[in-house]
Design a protein around this motif. Structure first.
Motif, mmCIF file in Angstrom:
data_model
loop_
_atom_site.group_PDB
_atom_site.id
_atom_site.type_symbol
_atom_site.label_atom_id
_atom_site.label_comp_id
_atom_site.label_asym_id
_atom_site.label_seq_id
_atom_site.Cartn_x
_atom_site.Cartn_y
_atom_site.Cartn_z
ATOM 1 N N ALA A 118 0.836 -1.206 0.000
ATOM 2 C CA ALA A 118 0.000 0.000 0.000
ATOM 3 C C ALA A 118 0.867 1.251 0.000
ATOM 4 C CB ALA A 118 -0.932 -0.009 1.212
ATOM 5 N N ALA A 119 1.945 1.238 0.768
ATOM 6 C CA ALA A 119 2.850 2.389 0.806
ATOM 7 C C ALA A 119 3.521 2.580 -0.547
ATOM 8 C CB ALA A 119 3.890 2.209 1.900
ATOM 9 N N ARG A 120 3.960 1.493 -1.162
ATOM 10 C CA ARG A 120 4.623 1.609 -2.475
ATOM 11 C C ARG A 120 3.669 2.154 -3.536
ATOM 12 N NH1 ARG A 120 9.847 -0.361 -3.264
ATOM 13 N NH2 ARG A 120 10.670 -1.474 -1.487
ATOM 14 N N ALA A 121 2.379 1.896 -3.382
ATOM 15 C CA ALA A 121 1.399 2.437 -4.325
ATOM 16 C C ALA A 121 1.312 3.962 -4.225
ATOM 17 C CB ALA A 121 0.026 1.814 -4.068
ATOM 18 N N LEU A 122 1.746 4.521 -3.090
ATOM 19 C CA LEU A 122 1.717 5.967 -2.886
ATOM 20 C C LEU A 122 3.047 6.647 -3.222
ATOM 21 C CD1 LEU A 122 -0.212 6.110 0.524
ATOM 22 C CD2 LEU A 122 -1.121 6.563 -1.767
ATOM 23 N N LEU A 123 4.009 5.877 -3.711
ATOM 24 C CA LEU A 123 5.321 6.438 -4.037
ATOM 25 C C LEU A 123 5.233 7.409 -5.215
ATOM 26 C CD1 LEU A 123 7.908 3.543 -3.714
ATOM 27 C CD2 LEU A 123 8.093 5.827 -2.735
ATOM 28 N N LEU A 124 5.823 8.577 -5.032
ATOM 29 C CA LEU A 124 5.899 9.566 -6.104
ATOM 30 C C LEU A 124 7.306 9.655 -6.679
ATOM 31 C CD1 LEU A 124 3.872 12.451 -4.428
ATOM 32 C CD2 LEU A 124 3.068 10.839 -6.173
ATOM 33 N N HIS A 125 8.319 9.428 -5.823
ATOM 34 C CA HIS A 125 9.711 9.580 -6.250
ATOM 35 C C HIS A 125 10.577 8.596 -5.471
ATOM 36 C CE1 HIS A 125 13.449 11.522 -7.445
ATOM 37 N NE2 HIS A 125 13.814 11.522 -6.181
ATOM 38 N N THR A 126 11.384 7.828 -6.187
ATOM 39 C CA THR A 126 12.320 6.916 -5.533
ATOM 40 C C THR A 126 13.737 7.218 -5.998
ATOM 41 O OG1 THR A 126 12.163 5.230 -7.253
ATOM 42 C CG2 THR A 126 10.635 5.028 -5.391
ATOM 43 N N VAL A 127 14.684 6.832 -5.172
ATOM 44 C CA VAL A 127 16.097 6.903 -5.496
ATOM 45 C C VAL A 127 16.659 5.521 -5.220
ATOM 46 C CG1 VAL A 127 18.323 7.905 -4.853
ATOM 47 C CG2 VAL A 127 16.274 9.350 -4.926
#
Length: 92
Positions: free
Chosen positions: A4-13
């Motif tokens: 669920a948290a990963r579905a809310l990701l906007l930007h990753t590094v």
């Protein structure tokens, strides 16, 4: 949940594979507990499980992640989640 948290990701590094880890052929998952602020920024990270050298690289990367705000009854709320970063050897 982590999904669920990963579905809310906007930007990753992506983490940088540490040279020390390369020399030692270290690999495996790093599990972090993350506190996500109301603004979607990563406020705090703790190592739950994983190699210390790889964990430092994972923390450095995840600190830069941004999430969409988690909404509860129409209001942004801070939340906690678990984030797993998998390091495989050789990287790439």
């Amino acid at each position: 949940t982590e999904d669920a948290a990963r579905a809310l990701l906007l930007h990753t590094v992506n983490p940088v594979y540490p040279s020390e880890a390369l020399a030692q052929k270290l690999h495996g998952p790093v599990v972090l507990q993350a506190m996500i602020g109301r603004d979607g920024s990563v406020q705090d990270l703790k190592i739950v499980r994983g190699n210390f050298v790889l964990s430092r690289a994972a923390i450095a990367a995840v600190k830069q992640w941004r999430f969409q705000s988690y909404m509860v009854s129409g209001h942004a709320a801070a939340t906690q989640t678990v984030i797993t970063i998998n390091f495989s050897y050789p990287p790439g």
